[in-house]
Design an enzyme around this catalytic site. Structure first.
Site, PDB file in Angstrom:
ATOM      1  N   ASN A 178     -14.854  11.065 -35.882  1.00 56.45           N
ATOM      2  CA  ASN A 178     -15.661  12.284 -35.814  1.00 56.45           C
ATOM      3  C   ASN A 178     -15.083  13.349 -34.890  1.00 56.45           C
ATOM      4  OD1 ASN A 178     -18.365  13.852 -35.917  1.00 56.45           O
ATOM      5  ND2 ASN A 178     -18.076  13.419 -33.737  1.00 56.45           N
TER       6      ASN A 178
ATOM      7  N   ASP B  23      -8.854  10.203 -25.493  1.00 58.66           N
ATOM      8  CA  ASP B  23      -8.304  11.477 -25.941  1.00 58.66           C
ATOM      9  C   ASP B  23      -7.550  11.197 -27.229  1.00 58.66           C
ATOM     10  OD1 ASP B  23      -6.881  13.791 -26.430  1.00 58.66           O
ATOM     11  OD2 ASP B  23      -5.970  13.930 -24.441  1.00 58.66           O
ATOM     12  N   VAL B  24      -8.076  11.676 -28.360  1.00 62.66           N
ATOM     13  CA  VAL B  24      -7.473  11.329 -29.647  1.00 62.66           C
ATOM     14  C   VAL B  24      -6.111  11.970 -29.864  1.00 62.66           C
ATOM     15  CG1 VAL B  24      -9.726  10.914 -30.723  1.00 62.66           C
ATOM     16  CG2 VAL B  24      -8.646  13.176 -30.936  1.00 62.66           C
TER      17      VAL B  24
ATOM     18  N   TYR C 134      -9.204  26.047 -39.639  1.00 65.61           N
ATOM     19  CA  TYR C 134     -10.198  24.974 -39.682  1.00 65.61           C
ATOM     20  C   TYR C 134     -10.299  24.390 -41.088  1.00 65.61           C
ATOM     21  CZ  TYR C 134     -14.686  22.577 -39.213  1.00 65.61           C
ATOM     22  OH  TYR C 134     -15.672  21.639 -39.208  1.00 65.61           O
TER      23      TYR C 134
ATOM     24  N   ASP D 117     -14.930   9.269 -26.104  1.00 67.05           N
ATOM     25  CA  ASP D 117     -15.102  10.695 -25.845  1.00 67.05           C
ATOM     26  C   ASP D 117     -14.293  11.108 -24.625  1.00 67.05           C
ATOM     27  OD1 ASP D 117     -17.441  12.717 -27.014  1.00 67.05           O
ATOM     28  OD2 ASP D 117     -16.738  13.290 -25.019  1.00 67.05           O
TER      29      ASP D 117
ATOM     30  N   THR E  52     -24.897  22.451 -33.895  1.00 64.23           N
ATOM     31  CA  THR E  52     -24.266  21.694 -32.816  1.00 64.23           C
ATOM     32  C   THR E  52     -23.957  22.609 -31.635  1.00 64.23           C
ATOM     33  OG1 THR E  52     -22.069  22.140 -33.707  1.00 64.23           O
ATOM     34  CG2 THR E  52     -23.189  20.150 -34.489  1.00 64.23           C
TER      35      THR E  52
ATOM     36  N   LYS F 234      -9.620  20.492 -42.439  1.00 66.57           N
ATOM     37  CA  LYS F 234     -10.621  19.672 -43.115  1.00 66.57           C
ATOM     38  C   LYS F 234     -10.218  19.355 -44.559  1.00 66.57           C
ATOM     39  CE  LYS F 234     -13.319  19.054 -39.659  1.00 66.57           C
ATOM     40  NZ  LYS F 234     -13.504  17.702 -39.083  1.00 66.57           N
TER      41      LYS F 234
END
Length: 244
Positions: free
Chosen positions: A71, A44-45, A136, A28, A171, A140
């Protein structure tokens, strides 16, 4: 390894896996927020060096890697004209390319595992046309296709690849969207009503689905996208109050 594992769906997935005896590492941007027994690692992806360092740190500390939960993700609002090029690049970099970076770094270790599994966080937006979610939804939709391609590429290596496709989940990100709405209570009611169950999905419900797909309980399952969406995928029920 759960990316974005310190909050929301990621934290719920980490908790569900830990309950099944899995040693969980939460990768994270804020690793100090990881909830025990998950172990926090900075990652950091969008940065390949950061990803490589995090994966190597996990394997160095624990000796092996069996599960990757991709995720980490960010949201976006607006129609096709609602976001500039830089926002398109930013969202796709996190939501799609980030999964590729993490999986690429993890593959050599997963190939050594006797029960390797990858679970990607997709979304109902991959197949349901939701208003004001063009960017978005595109990200996805790419995750949906990527999951199937990954599953095909690695099934012969014994690496299972699946995805969960949540509906609207309660969330922190959804909470911020609601807070910014002119009438947060009305917006929450509208989001809840969009799902046939009449309520938002809870992070824990998605976490349990992730844990199922990640562990040997689903050893015959690969290339599947599991909706956790309150019935949005397959049901067409009438709104409450309308005659049947």
């Amino acid at each position: 390894m759960v990316t974005g594992g310190a909050s929301g769906i990621g934290a719920a997935a980490a908790a569900a896996l830990a309950e099944r005896g899995v040693v969980v590492c939460a990768l994270d941007l804020n690793p100090e927020a990881a909830v025990a027994p998950a172990h926090g690692f900075a990652c950091d992806v969008t940065d390949d060096t950061s990803v490589q360092h995090a994966v190597n740190a996990v394997v160095t500390r624990f000796g092996r890697l069996d599960i990757v939960v991709n995720n980490a993700g960010i949201g976006a609002q607006g129609d096709i004209a609602g976001n500039k090029d830089d926002e398109w690049h930013r969202v796709l970099d996190v939501n799609v390319v980030g999964m590729a970076r993490v999986t690429r770094a993890a593959l050599p270790h997963l190939r050594k595992s006797p029960s390797a599994a990858i679970v990607n966080t997709c979304s109902i937006a991959a197949w349901a046309g939701l208003p004001q979610r063009a960017l978005y939804s595109a990200s996805k939709g790419a995750v949906y296709a990527l999951t199937l391609a990954m599953a095909a590429d690695h099934v012969a290596e014994g690496i299972r690849v699946n995805a969960v496709a949540p509906g609207t989940v309660d969330t922190p990100w959804v909470g911020r969207l609601l807070d910014s709405a002119p009438d947060p209570a009305a917006e929450r009611a509208a989001l809840a009503a969009r799902q046939p169950t009449g309520r938002l999905v809870q992070p824990e419900e998605v976490g349990e689905a992730v844990a199922y797909l990640a562990t040997p309980a689903s050893s015959a399952t690969t290339g599947s996208i599991l909706p956790v969406d309150g019935g949005m995928y397959g049901l067409r029920v009438r709104p409450a109050g309308q005659p049947k």
